[in-house]
Design a protein around this motif. Sequence first.
Motif, short mmCIF file in Angstrom:
data_model
loop_
_atom_site.label_atom_id
_atom_site.label_comp_id
_atom_site.label_asym_id
_atom_site.label_seq_id
_atom_site.Cartn_x
_atom_site.Cartn_y
_atom_site.Cartn_z
N ILE B 134 -25.52 47.21 -13.58
CA ILE B 134 -25.82 45.76 -13.49
C ILE B 134 -27.21 45.42 -14.04
O ILE B 134 -27.60 44.26 -14.06
N LEU B 135 -27.94 46.43 -14.48
CA LEU B 135 -29.33 46.18 -14.89
C LEU B 135 -29.45 45.17 -16.02
O LEU B 135 -30.26 44.25 -15.96
N LEU B 136 -28.63 45.35 -17.06
CA LEU B 136 -28.77 44.50 -18.24
C LEU B 136 -28.41 43.03 -17.96
O LEU B 136 -29.22 42.15 -18.22
N PRO B 137 -27.21 42.78 -17.41
CA PRO B 137 -26.89 41.37 -17.13
C PRO B 137 -27.85 40.73 -16.13
O PRO B 137 -28.15 39.55 -16.25
N MET B 138 -28.34 41.51 -15.16
CA MET B 138 -29.27 40.93 -14.19
C MET B 138 -30.56 40.51 -14.88
O MET B 138 -31.13 39.47 -14.55
N LYS B 140 -30.80 39.45 -17.83
CA LYS B 140 -30.44 38.21 -18.52
C LYS B 140 -30.47 37.04 -17.53
O LYS B 140 -31.06 36.00 -17.81
N LEU B 141 -29.83 37.25 -16.36
CA LEU B 141 -29.78 36.17 -15.37
C LEU B 141 -31.19 35.76 -14.94
O LEU B 141 -31.51 34.58 -14.85
N ILE B 160 -29.79 40.35 -3.18
CA ILE B 160 -28.42 40.42 -3.70
C ILE B 160 -27.82 41.81 -3.48
O ILE B 160 -26.70 41.94 -2.97
N VAL B 228 -37.86 47.80 -13.91
CA VAL B 228 -37.13 47.01 -14.90
C VAL B 228 -37.50 45.53 -14.84
O VAL B 228 -37.66 44.88 -15.87
#
Lengths: 290, 290
Positions: B134-138, B140-141, B160, B228
């Motif tokens: 989930i690192l990449l989409p998070m 982005k969010l 979350i 991150v």
Amino acid sequence: MKSALQQLLPKLVLAPTTLILVVCVYGFIGWTALLSFTKSRMMPQWDFIGLDQYIKLFDNPRWMVALENLGAFCFFFILICLLLGVVLAIFLDQKIRSEGALRTIYLYPMAVSFIVTGTAWKWILNPGLGIEKLIREIGFQSFEFRWLIDSEMAIYTIVIAAVWQSSGFVMAIFLAGLRGVDESLINAAEIDGAPHYKIYTRVVLPILRPVFFSAIVILLHIAIKSFDLVQSLTGGGPGYSSDMPANFMYTHAFNRAQMGLGAASAMVMLFGILAVIVPYLYSELREKNG
Amino acid sequence: MDRTQRIVSARIGRVFIYALLIFTALLYLAPLYVMIVTSLKDIEEIRSGNLLLFPLKPSLYAWQKAWSSACTGSECDGLAPFFWNSLRIVVPAVAISTFIGSINGYVFSKWQFKGSNYLFGALLLGCFIPFQVILLPMAKLLAVLGLANTVTGLVLVHIIYGIAFTTLFFRNYYIGIPTELVNAAKLDGAGFIKIYKLIFLPLSKPIFVVTIIWQFTQIWNDFLFGVVYSGSGTQPITVALNNLVNTSVGGKEYNVDMAAAIIAALPTLLVYFFAGKYFIKGLTAGAVKG
């Protein structure tokens, strides 16, 4: 009106969590999966190239080293943790004076972050000033211990530090398991004249099979996710000889602008975890219901 | 085997057990001891002595430097600012994720509705996913929300991904509270909120303690999200410690590294030594799920 609201309230309460679950867990997994089929580098872009990233991944020597390391790490980390944990738990279970204090000591590394553990062991294993020097001063002049800078052995320094941190935990769950074993079984075996160690190998440990099972699953889970310890103890080095999958993912996705490849490696990690966890949860839940 | 022989061999056995337990305890304590004595030595003494030697002229120089002037990358303000960052992340993240977990657990255990069990199963699986996925989409969010590289963003991420665990803790605890109690209260006209406030909250003190300690330890010790999602100035202490150790301006100061590591570990260690019982409960509850 009021009762309708009462009916709705529980669902309302769970709404934010459901939203988070749908978006930030499963949605994000889907997003990462999609990303792994694209050639995204710095930025996400949606040019689909099928399984190319996965093919590239398994052609990548660094990824293969990471997988090998994970294999070696899992094997030794789990084996040593189990051995230590079981022996300590059994010994602690012999009506030991100051059992509480000993337990506290075995478990305290668990409270510390992997970054602290890595920092401490990096110093202890320091080639030149660490353990090597200590042993030399005791009298073994030619003693050498330089695993930290040895690309063949660096991964085992991570095993050492990880065992120090996690074995107390294995001890704790086995001790809890031992306390749950029906004492009359042990007494019966004692009356039969079975020697003490045999009571454990023949009677007690077989009963604790589910505990072994849980411990292995938990340790595997810790192992597959390990990232911090590698980062702080060896930094993946020398070279990339002690990299693990999580470090590979981080480096490629965030430092090397290889987002697609990073996403593919993350998906492989996910499947690795699912392969361990799903059967476990399934059997746990079935046991509870059956 | 006659009686005296048996007693003698049992004696020897017990001596052996104690010796092994105490020896292992010393091994587990050794890293902490090494960290403390190293942090009190000056660099001269570190180079001339060995890991275990007691400091001849103990000084707090390394502690002072680690806290207020050691370099953690480009800035040289010690760990202090990052200690406060961690605190600013931990307090709201623990409070909010614990509270949400409590009401979620209440619904999942006592206000089940059609599909709530599936939802719980889906949530449970969320405990186990490797966060790499989930690192990449998070990222982005967080960027979209304008929370990239902020303390608020990190708080959000920890809430979350903490909810799955906190919910699990409370749900498993509340399931042990008799449903008749809820039914009786309903007959008396109490509703969803009233029952939670008057019956469940007052009974929840132990599980709140367990959950708060668990979350505190998890979030304080987190490195992955910290490295991150934080930027310069908002890093948590684990990230700063790692930077401090890997920043080499001038000679390596192992004493400062060790003092810094102890500072980073101190909050969770203190919690462990003062509330170890609850810490262990959290560990085993978090580990042996279901």
